[in-house]
Design a protein around this motif. Structure first.
Motif, PDB file in Angstrom:
ATOM      1  N   ALA A 171       2.019  -3.201  -5.418  1.00  0.00           N
ATOM      2  CA  ALA A 171       2.716  -2.335  -4.726  1.00  0.00           C
ATOM      3  C   ALA A 171       4.017  -2.050  -5.097  1.00  0.00           C
ATOM      4  CB  ALA A 171       2.840  -2.629  -2.962  1.00  0.00           C
ATOM      5  N   ALA A 177       4.846   1.525  -6.960  1.00  0.00           N
ATOM      6  CA  ALA A 177       5.914   2.462  -6.611  1.00  0.00           C
ATOM      7  C   ALA A 177       7.005   2.605  -7.674  1.00  0.00           C
ATOM      8  CB  ALA A 177       6.634   1.861  -5.243  1.00  0.00           C
ATOM      9  N   GLN A 229       1.893  11.522  -1.978  1.00  0.00           N
ATOM     10  CA  GLN A 229       2.214  11.153  -0.532  1.00  0.00           C
ATOM     11  C   GLN A 229       1.389   9.578  -0.715  1.00  0.00           C
ATOM     12  OE1 GLN A 229       0.492  13.563   2.499  1.00  0.00           O
ATOM     13  NE2 GLN A 229       0.478  12.061   3.918  1.00  0.00           N
ATOM     14  N   VAL A 230       2.332   8.699  -0.342  1.00  0.00           N
ATOM     15  CA  VAL A 230       2.040   7.343  -0.144  1.00  0.00           C
ATOM     16  C   VAL A 230       1.408   7.028   1.410  1.00  0.00           C
ATOM     17  CG1 VAL A 230       2.842   5.073  -0.251  1.00  0.00           C
ATOM     18  CG2 VAL A 230       3.742   6.838  -1.959  1.00  0.00           C
ATOM     19  N   ALA A 231       0.128   6.536   1.438  1.00  0.00           N
ATOM     20  CA  ALA A 231      -0.603   6.224   2.489  1.00  0.00           C
ATOM     21  C   ALA A 231       0.135   4.848   3.211  1.00  0.00           C
ATOM     22  CB  ALA A 231      -2.050   6.004   2.290  1.00  0.00           C
ATOM     23  N   ASP A 232       0.311   5.113   4.464  1.00  0.00           N
ATOM     24  CA  ASP A 232       0.838   3.907   5.318  1.00  0.00           C
ATOM     25  C   ASP A 232      -0.404   2.899   5.700  1.00  0.00           C
ATOM     26  OD1 ASP A 232       2.344   2.089   6.737  1.00  0.00           O
ATOM     27  OD2 ASP A 232       2.665   3.393   8.413  1.00  0.00           O
ATOM     28  N   SER A 233      -0.925   2.122   4.990  1.00  0.00           N
ATOM     29  CA  SER A 233      -2.094   1.121   5.230  1.00  0.00           C
ATOM     30  C   SER A 233      -2.042  -0.174   4.235  1.00  0.00           C
ATOM     31  CB  SER A 233      -3.355   2.100   5.059  1.00  0.00           C
ATOM     32  OG  SER A 233      -4.400   1.084   5.469  1.00  0.00           O
ATOM     33  N   GLU A 234      -2.734  -1.057   4.734  1.00  0.00           N
ATOM     34  CA  GLU A 234      -2.663  -2.291   3.987  1.00  0.00           C
ATOM     35  C   GLU A 234      -3.865  -1.995   2.712  1.00  0.00           C
ATOM     36  OE1 GLU A 234      -0.655  -4.794   3.938  1.00  0.00           O
ATOM     37  OE2 GLU A 234       0.342  -3.395   5.363  1.00  0.00           O
ATOM     38  N   LEU A 247      -2.742   4.909  -1.835  1.00  0.00           N
ATOM     39  CA  LEU A 247      -2.295   3.986  -0.933  1.00  0.00           C
ATOM     40  C   LEU A 247      -1.864   2.515  -1.900  1.00  0.00           C
ATOM     41  CD1 LEU A 247      -4.938   2.259   1.533  1.00  0.00           C
ATOM     42  CD2 LEU A 247      -3.476   0.765   0.201  1.00  0.00           C
ATOM     43  N   THR A 276      -2.761  11.781  -2.333  1.00  0.00           N
ATOM     44  CA  THR A 276      -2.405  10.573  -1.256  1.00  0.00           C
ATOM     45  C   THR A 276      -2.912   9.413  -1.966  1.00  0.00           C
ATOM     46  OG1 THR A 276      -2.664  11.927   0.535  1.00  0.00           O
ATOM     47  CG2 THR A 276      -2.680   9.759   1.045  1.00  0.00           C
ATOM     48  N   SER A 279       1.659  -3.201   0.701  1.00  0.00           N
ATOM     49  CA  SER A 279       3.048  -3.571   0.817  1.00  0.00           C
ATOM     50  C   SER A 279       3.239  -5.098   0.606  1.00  0.00           C
ATOM     51  CB  SER A 279       3.732  -3.159   2.100  1.00  0.00           C
ATOM     52  OG  SER A 279       2.900  -3.871   3.314  1.00  0.00           O
TER      53      SER A 279
END
Length: 319
Positions: free
Chosen positions: A153, A157, A170-175, A145, A143, A148
């Motif tokens: 970022a 990606a 798995q890309v974590a959904d967080s700043e 991070l 995982t 964005s």
């Protein structure tokens, strides 16, 4: 009586001249980045160094910016006191009217001239020591991070896709601001960040958690299309070997509206105070005249005069 009047007039004129000399200074507006960013901090450090290094003859006012494109666009309305930062690639795009500059062309873009390189945006792929990740291939099933909206970022990606990891990471959904704490808590295995090295969040992670910053192979660097950069061993806690990664060069520019003497004075003062700036922030250690090779357009004649004096490496594109 007329002699006395003339004497007083001459004395007054002399005082005016002396007063003018006493307050004479070169005023510069330096357009940088968003307040709170590392590049804004660099701008403040340059401002302070210019004042100290020139004995007050150069006064630099730092302006916040929303980004490099804005910095370039403002060339159209600015004068000879304007200095701004941007990656060299954007100068080529602006002068060619391509990409984000299509339909926004201006003859003013042809007058842009380089002064000096500043710390590059440097890619860091930071993995916790507990993750056991030592190569990009090891990232499968982990995982990560990315954050964005930032260059790091987007670039992170791109690399995950480019190296065939899009379906296995798995890309974590967080700043990104949460990266170090998430790494400490085991919520993520690693994070991607781009900034001048040594990066503050990587320093914190390395000191508090223990991390491995991944190196790219020469083939991976070439595939990325970015500039190769080496982070020397010992930059971060526990780092025993050099790290090969990629970077996006960043350069300070002005235009032909700036006179040669001012460009010379700015450039000379910058290089002569760089060691002092490195005493405040280590990212200045990563800047050298070898980085002039990342400048792909003309260097201002005043700045070029200084580089010729010190024997710095120049190429045909700089003339």
């Amino acid at each position: 009586m007329s002699y006395i009047v003339r004497s007083v007039s001459v004395a007054a004129a002399a005082l005016c001249v002396l007063g003018t000399v006493a307050v004479a200074e070169t005023r510069i507006t330096y357009k940088s980045a968003k307040a709170g960013s590392s590049y804004y901090q660099m701008a403040v450090e340059i401002s302070e160094a210019m004042k100290a290094g020139s004995d007050g003859e150069i006064s630099v006012t730092v302006e916040e910016s929303q980004g490099s494109v804005q910095n370039v666009m403002e060339v159209r309305a600015r004068g000879g006191d304007y200095v701004f930062t941007t990656p060299p690639a954007l100068i080529g795009l602006a002068q060619g009217g391509r990409a984000m500059f299509e339909g926004r062309e201006s003859p003013a873009f042809d007058d842009i001239r380089a002064l000096f390189p500043i710390p590059s945006l440097t890619m860091h792929f930071v993995m916790s020591a507990d993750s056991g990740v030592e190569t990009f291939e090891d990232m499968a099933g982990k995982t990560i991070l990315l954050g964005s909206g930032s260059f790091g970022a987007r670039e992170g990606a791109k690399y995950i896709e480019m190296f065939g990891l899009a379906d296995s990471v798995q890309v974590a959904d967080s700043e990104l601001s949460n990266a170090v704490s998430a790494l400490k808590n085991g919520q993520i295995d690693g994070f991607v960040t781009a900034g001048s090295y040594p990066a503050p969040n990587v320093i914190e992670a390395a000191a508090s958690t223990g991390v491995s910053v991944l190196s790219l192979s020469d083939a991976q660097v070439e595939e990325s299309g970015r500039t190769r950069l080496v982070i020397p061993a010992g930059t971060y806690a526990g780092q025993t070997e050099d790290i090969v990664t990629t970077s996006l060069p960043v350069v300070a520019y002005t235009t032909t509206k700036m006179d040669d003497d001012t460009a010379y004075q700015l450039t000379r003062t910058y290089w002569e105070t760089k060691a002092q700036m490195a005493g405040m922030s280590r990212w200045w250690d990563g800047v050298s005249t070898e980085m002039l090779s990342t400048i792909t357009s003309e260097i201002h004649p005043g700045a070029r005069r200084y580089y010729e004096e010190i024997g710095a490496p120049l190429n045909d594109a700089h003339m």
